[in-house]
Write a protein that holds these residues in place. Structure first.
Motif, PDB file in Angstrom:
ATOM      1  N   TYR A 119       0.823  -1.205   0.000  1.00  0.00           N
ATOM      2  CA  TYR A 119       0.000   0.000   0.000  1.00  0.00           C
ATOM      3  C   TYR A 119       0.857   1.255   0.000  1.00  0.00           C
ATOM      4  O   TYR A 119       0.534   2.253  -0.649  1.00  0.00           O
ATOM      5  CB  TYR A 119      -0.912  -0.019   1.224  1.00  0.00           C
ATOM      6  CG  TYR A 119      -1.585   1.297   1.520  1.00  0.00           C
ATOM      7  CD1 TYR A 119      -2.587   1.779   0.688  1.00  0.00           C
ATOM      8  CD2 TYR A 119      -1.221   2.058   2.637  1.00  0.00           C
ATOM      9  CE1 TYR A 119      -3.212   2.988   0.950  1.00  0.00           C
ATOM     10  CE2 TYR A 119      -1.833   3.258   2.910  1.00  0.00           C
ATOM     11  CZ  TYR A 119      -2.831   3.730   2.063  1.00  0.00           C
ATOM     12  OH  TYR A 119      -3.436   4.924   2.325  1.00  0.00           O
ATOM     13  N   ASP A 120       1.954   1.216   0.743  1.00  0.00           N
ATOM     14  CA  ASP A 120       2.782   2.418   0.862  1.00  0.00           C
ATOM     15  C   ASP A 120       4.243   2.018   1.006  1.00  0.00           C
ATOM     16  O   ASP A 120       4.557   0.921   1.490  1.00  0.00           O
ATOM     17  CB  ASP A 120       2.340   3.239   2.080  1.00  0.00           C
ATOM     18  CG  ASP A 120       2.628   4.718   1.914  1.00  0.00           C
ATOM     19  OD1 ASP A 120       3.204   5.094   0.868  1.00  0.00           O
ATOM     20  OD2 ASP A 120       2.288   5.498   2.821  1.00  0.00           O
ATOM     21  N   ARG A 325      14.026   9.454 -17.361  1.00  0.00           N
ATOM     22  CA  ARG A 325      13.375  10.704 -16.947  1.00  0.00           C
ATOM     23  C   ARG A 325      11.954  10.380 -16.521  1.00  0.00           C
ATOM     24  O   ARG A 325      11.115  10.031 -17.347  1.00  0.00           O
ATOM     25  CB  ARG A 325      13.383  11.724 -18.087  1.00  0.00           C
ATOM     26  CG  ARG A 325      13.015  13.135 -17.640  1.00  0.00           C
ATOM     27  CD  ARG A 325      13.474  14.168 -18.653  1.00  0.00           C
ATOM     28  NE  ARG A 325      12.745  14.079 -19.884  1.00  0.00           N
ATOM     29  CZ  ARG A 325      11.644  14.784 -20.155  1.00  0.00           C
ATOM     30  NH1 ARG A 325      11.154  15.614 -19.249  1.00  0.00           N
ATOM     31  NH2 ARG A 325      11.039  14.660 -21.317  1.00  0.00           N
ATOM     32  N   PHE A 326      11.713  10.478 -15.234  1.00  0.00           N
ATOM     33  CA  PHE A 326      10.409  10.139 -14.671  1.00  0.00           C
ATOM     34  C   PHE A 326       9.925  11.292 -13.799  1.00  0.00           C
ATOM     35  O   PHE A 326      10.719  12.042 -13.234  1.00  0.00           O
ATOM     36  CB  PHE A 326      10.489   8.855 -13.830  1.00  0.00           C
ATOM     37  CG  PHE A 326      10.797   7.631 -14.634  1.00  0.00           C
ATOM     38  CD1 PHE A 326       9.782   6.799 -15.074  1.00  0.00           C
ATOM     39  CD2 PHE A 326      12.105   7.298 -14.952  1.00  0.00           C
ATOM     40  CE1 PHE A 326      10.062   5.668 -15.816  1.00  0.00           C
ATOM     41  CE2 PHE A 326      12.398   6.165 -15.699  1.00  0.00           C
ATOM     42  CZ  PHE A 326      11.372   5.349 -16.132  1.00  0.00           C
ATOM     43  N   ASP A 327       8.603  11.413 -13.699  1.00  0.00           N
ATOM     44  CA  ASP A 327       8.007  12.478 -12.898  1.00  0.00           C
ATOM     45  C   ASP A 327       7.002  11.857 -11.943  1.00  0.00           C
ATOM     46  O   ASP A 327       6.195  11.015 -12.337  1.00  0.00           O
ATOM     47  CB  ASP A 327       7.312  13.501 -13.809  1.00  0.00           C
ATOM     48  CG  ASP A 327       6.830  14.708 -13.037  1.00  0.00           C
ATOM     49  OD1 ASP A 327       7.489  15.075 -12.046  1.00  0.00           O
ATOM     50  OD2 ASP A 327       5.786  15.280 -13.414  1.00  0.00           O
ATOM     51  N   ARG A 328       7.068  12.275 -10.696  1.00  0.00           N
ATOM     52  CA  ARG A 328       6.155  11.769  -9.663  1.00  0.00           C
ATOM     53  C   ARG A 328       5.011  12.754  -9.485  1.00  0.00           C
ATOM     54  O   ARG A 328       5.233  13.953  -9.278  1.00  0.00           O
ATOM     55  CB  ARG A 328       6.918  11.582  -8.353  1.00  0.00           C
ATOM     56  CG  ARG A 328       6.073  11.122  -7.178  1.00  0.00           C
ATOM     57  CD  ARG A 328       6.941  11.060  -5.935  1.00  0.00           C
ATOM     58  NE  ARG A 328       6.151  10.841  -4.731  1.00  0.00           N
ATOM     59  CZ  ARG A 328       6.359   9.861  -3.873  1.00  0.00           C
ATOM     60  NH1 ARG A 328       7.311   8.991  -4.082  1.00  0.00           N
ATOM     61  NH2 ARG A 328       5.627   9.751  -2.789  1.00  0.00           N
ATOM     62  N   GLY A 336      -5.079   9.785  -4.396  1.00  0.00           N
ATOM     63  CA  GLY A 336      -4.355   9.809  -3.136  1.00  0.00           C
ATOM     64  C   GLY A 336      -3.115   8.955  -3.077  1.00  0.00           C
ATOM     65  O   GLY A 336      -2.591   8.732  -1.983  1.00  0.00           O
ATOM     66  N   ARG A 337      -2.626   8.467  -4.214  1.00  0.00           N
ATOM     67  CA  ARG A 337      -1.410   7.655  -4.214  1.00  0.00           C
ATOM     68  C   ARG A 337      -0.438   8.183  -5.262  1.00  0.00           C
ATOM     69  O   ARG A 337      -0.860   8.639  -6.338  1.00  0.00           O
ATOM     70  CB  ARG A 337      -1.728   6.186  -4.500  1.00  0.00           C
ATOM     71  CG  ARG A 337      -2.584   5.537  -3.430  1.00  0.00           C
ATOM     72  CD  ARG A 337      -2.764   4.061  -3.658  1.00  0.00           C
ATOM     73  NE  ARG A 337      -1.533   3.317  -3.457  1.00  0.00           N
ATOM     74  CZ  ARG A 337      -1.438   1.989  -3.507  1.00  0.00           C
ATOM     75  NH1 ARG A 337      -2.521   1.274  -3.768  1.00  0.00           N
ATOM     76  NH2 ARG A 337      -0.302   1.380  -3.305  1.00  0.00           N
ATOM     77  N   PRO A 338       0.862   8.118  -4.980  1.00  0.00           N
ATOM     78  CA  PRO A 338       1.837   8.609  -5.948  1.00  0.00           C
ATOM     79  C   PRO A 338       1.795   7.806  -7.246  1.00  0.00           C
ATOM     80  O   PRO A 338       1.573   6.594  -7.243  1.00  0.00           O
ATOM     81  CB  PRO A 338       3.183   8.413  -5.231  1.00  0.00           C
ATOM     82  CG  PRO A 338       2.845   8.319  -3.780  1.00  0.00           C
ATOM     83  CD  PRO A 338       1.496   7.682  -3.726  1.00  0.00           C
ATOM     84  N   GLU A 339       2.028   8.491  -8.358  1.00  0.00           N
ATOM     85  CA  GLU A 339       2.109   7.865  -9.677  1.00  0.00           C
ATOM     86  C   GLU A 339       3.376   8.350 -10.354  1.00  0.00           C
ATOM     87  O   GLU A 339       3.842   9.459 -10.115  1.00  0.00           O
ATOM     88  CB  GLU A 339       0.894   8.239 -10.527  1.00  0.00           C
ATOM     89  CG  GLU A 339      -0.443   7.927  -9.891  1.00  0.00           C
ATOM     90  CD  GLU A 339      -1.583   8.565 -10.658  1.00  0.00           C
ATOM     91  OE1 GLU A 339      -1.674   8.338 -11.878  1.00  0.00           O
ATOM     92  OE2 GLU A 339      -2.377   9.308 -10.049  1.00  0.00           O
ATOM     93  N   PHE A 340       3.916   7.515 -11.226  1.00  0.00           N
ATOM     94  CA  PHE A 340       5.146   7.858 -11.919  1.00  0.00           C
ATOM     95  C   PHE A 340       4.895   7.874 -13.421  1.00  0.00           C
ATOM     96  O   PHE A 340       4.414   6.898 -13.997  1.00  0.00           O
ATOM     97  CB  PHE A 340       6.251   6.857 -11.575  1.00  0.00           C
ATOM     98  CG  PHE A 340       6.614   6.845 -10.120  1.00  0.00           C
ATOM     99  CD1 PHE A 340       7.555   7.730  -9.621  1.00  0.00           C
ATOM    100  CD2 PHE A 340       6.004   5.970  -9.231  1.00  0.00           C
ATOM    101  CE1 PHE A 340       7.882   7.744  -8.275  1.00  0.00           C
ATOM    102  CE2 PHE A 340       6.315   5.977  -7.888  1.00  0.00           C
ATOM    103  CZ  PHE A 340       7.272   6.862  -7.408  1.00  0.00           C
ATOM    104  N   PHE A 341       5.226   8.996 -14.054  1.00  0.00           N
ATOM    105  CA  PHE A 341       5.068   9.153 -15.493  1.00  0.00           C
ATOM    106  C   PHE A 341       6.440   9.099 -16.155  1.00  0.00           C
ATOM    107  O   PHE A 341       7.367   9.809 -15.750  1.00  0.00           O
ATOM    108  CB  PHE A 341       4.393  10.485 -15.822  1.00  0.00           C
ATOM    109  CG  PHE A 341       2.932  10.528 -15.495  1.00  0.00           C
ATOM    110  CD1 PHE A 341       1.985  10.259 -16.466  1.00  0.00           C
ATOM    111  CD2 PHE A 341       2.495  10.828 -14.213  1.00  0.00           C
ATOM    112  CE1 PHE A 341       0.634  10.287 -16.179  1.00  0.00           C
ATOM    113  CE2 PHE A 341       1.155  10.863 -13.907  1.00  0.00           C
ATOM    114  CZ  PHE A 341       0.217  10.586 -14.895  1.00  0.00           C
ATOM    115  N   ALA A 342       6.555   8.255 -17.179  1.00  0.00           N
ATOM    116  CA  ALA A 342       7.795   8.176 -17.952  1.00  0.00           C
ATOM    117  C   ALA A 342       7.790   9.315 -18.970  1.00  0.00           C
ATOM    118  O   ALA A 342       7.052   9.284 -19.946  1.00  0.00           O
ATOM    119  CB  ALA A 342       7.895   6.824 -18.648  1.00  0.00           C
TER     120      ALA A 342
END
Length: 551
Positions: A119-120, A325-328, A336-342
């Motif tokens: 979960y975290d 190169r990724f962005d959070r 409500g949860r972190p996501e990562f974009f390439a």
């Protein structure tokens, strides 16, 4: 005849009214790093090396928090078997004695957060002495046993299932599932096993067996993937066999069916120099096999002409380029949860030669490629673009080629509101009938029956106004909503349907519910969609209930 797409008036900002106002609770804040210990960026600049790595695995609920200290949550913690620390440690990309790298720490977090049973995740420095930093990796589990019933409705059809799935068997990270499902196409029983860390390594082993009302499906794979940007080699073998009845639709109605026997196999090995100056380059060699056989099915209406049997046997070479190169982000495709974009450039090219000398149907050059790139044109604006191309060249002609291009745009409008736009375009060149592209309620045009249109060209545009609430109902469910408009069309090709051949559009509103503390926390979509300018055969209101991996 080409028609201009309808242009519905603006979007409704009414999605939030769909959420039941039950409780307004803020999520538990992350524990800060130990006082007096520098941050990771400062430690990397100082040339720190990694000392002790402390793995702390925690229960599903934090009973030290009064909001989570109740009988139900304590009972769930007692029944749940925590993830074993060794499972977490084997998923880390850093080891004791390594030079500290913020990039490696961030990639390790991405790897851990991709696991459904967590979960975290928090990675923090806890001690700093003599050039050595001790690191604590704290994880919190999800509820991973998924028993019971499931049901969904899309495109005017319903699906259901009953079964038992465990995503973290005895805390080992192994997934096991057994169940029965029923869809518009078939019903069947399925068994599945998957271990992503088999033999204490990065090797993934999976097996699936399905016994269906119209045939069987079996799949087996043993793959050691490129598990990180700095991984130096990969190898694997995959195999699948599927015997089923496929169908042709027109205007959302079943018109014919046929037997399809499909075999797939691939073996490959690859090498990489790892991450060099922000780029990863990979080379893989392998052999792929693909057989497709078609036949009429007794008691079923046969198509006007059957697809042609096809055999491919192709040694291949595959090249890949990936930019680091990724962005959070937060509150994009989840709640409500972190996501990562390439955001970096990623490209892949594969070339193979299928030869009659290897028992293929014909000599053919097989090609496939993919290209993606993310952009941030303005602060917090995110544009993700991508394209794929695959097909074959034989007898002096391009055959069965498919070109796909897509773009997704995210524009935050404050803390809770976000505008989302997406466009997808597909084009086929000399396709077989089985390649034609469907469009309907099951793949994006929410106000229409499933597989309503077919064609060798397809376009779909989606506009959404998304709303992310602070509701955290019973510390179990996060709630959001959306108002949307879909515009699309499938056309072209000798087998394209003539029923409602023009542009189609719908508008609607929907509720989004995420079961935040469970491994099966896909986003539940409950949508009401209204077709615009539809003919009398289409219902004026479509109810869609389904789970998806994103908002």
């Amino acid at each position: 005849m080409s028609l201009s797409p309808p242009c519905p008036a603006g979007l409704l900002r009414a999605a939030s009214a769909l959420a039941l106002v039950l409780a307004l609770l803020a999520p538990t804040p992350a524990r800060p790093q130990a006082p007096g210990v520098p941050g990771f960026a400062e430690l990397e600049a100082a040339g720190a090396r990694i000392g002790e790595i402390r793995i702390v695995t925690r229960d599903i609920f934090d009973t030290s928090d009064p909001r989570e200290n109740n009988a139900l949550f304590r009972w769930a913690n007692k029944l749940h078997i925590q993830t074993r620390p060794g499972v977490i440690e084997r998923a880390l990309l850093f080891r004791r004695g390594d030079a500290l790298s913020v990039r490696v720490l961030e990639e390790s977090e991405r790897v851990l957060r991709s696991e459904r049973y967590l979960y975290d995740v928090h990675i923090r420095p806890v001690a700093w002495h003599d050039g050595v930093v001790d690191i604590e990796v704290e994880t919190r589990d999800t509820w991973t046993l998924d028993p019971g019933l499931s049901a969904g409705r899309t495109g005017g059809t319903t699906s259901s299932g009953i079964g038992l799935r465990e995503y973290n068997l005895l805390g080992t990270g192994v997934t096991v599932a057994l169940g029965h499902s029923r869809t518009v196409d078939r019903s069947g029983n399925e068994f599945m096993f998957q271990n992503e860390r088999a033999f204490g390594s990065w090797t993934s082993v999976s097996y699936l067996h399905a016994s269906n009302s119209d045939g069987q499906r079996n799949a087996l794979s043993v793959v050691r993937p490129y598990y990180s940007l700095d991984a130096r080699w990969a190898a694997g073998i995959t195999s699948s066999r599927d015997d089923r009845i496929d169908a042709f639709y027109s205007g959302g109605n079943l018109v014919s069916e046929y037997r399809h026997r499909e075999d797939r196999a691939e073996v490959f090995g690859g090498w990489s120099a790892g991450l060099v100056q922000g780029w990863t380059r990979r080379l893989s060699l392998g052999l792929s096999l693909r057989d497709d056989a078609y036949a009429t099915e007794p008691g079923r209406v046969a198509p006007a002409r059957l697809p042609v049997d096809d055999k491919l046997r192709a040694p291949f070479v595959r090249l890949e380029w990936i930019e680091d190169r990724f962005d959070r982000q937060l509150n994009r495709n989840l709640i409500g949860r972190p996501e990562f974009f390439a955001l970096g450039t990623a490209a892949r090219v594969q070339l193979g030669w299928s030869s009659t000398g290897l028992d293929a149907s014909r000599d053919a050059l097989l090609y496939a490629g993919a290209l993606s790139r993310g952009f941030e044109p303005w602060p917090e604006h995110t544009l993700i673009t991508g394209a794929t191309l695959e097909g074959r060249y034989s007898d002096g002609q391009v055959r069965r080629q498919r070109l796909n291009a897509q773009a997704r745009y995210y524009l935050p409008q404050g803390r809770r509101w976000l505008f989302y736009g997406a466009a997808t375009l597909d084009a086929l060149t000399r396709p077989e009938a089985v390649d034609l592209l469907p469009l309907g309620g099951d793949n994006g045009l929410r106000g229409y029956p499933l597989r309503y249109q077919y064609g060798s060209r397809r376009a779909l545009f989606t506009l959404e106004e998304r709303f992310y609430t602070d509701l955290y109902v019973w510390r179990l469910f996060r709630v959001g909503g959306a108002a949307f408009v879909d515009i699309g069309r499938a056309w072209g090709g000798p087998d394209a349907n003539l029923h409602s051949p023009g542009w189609l559009a719908d508008a609607g509103v929907g509720l989004r519910i995420v079961s935040a503390r469970s491994a099966f926390s896909n986003v539940l979509h409950i949508d009401l969609a209204f077709p615009l300018d539809a003919d009398a055969s289409v219902k004026k209101l479509q109810l869609l209930v389904k789970t998806k991996t994103s908002f």
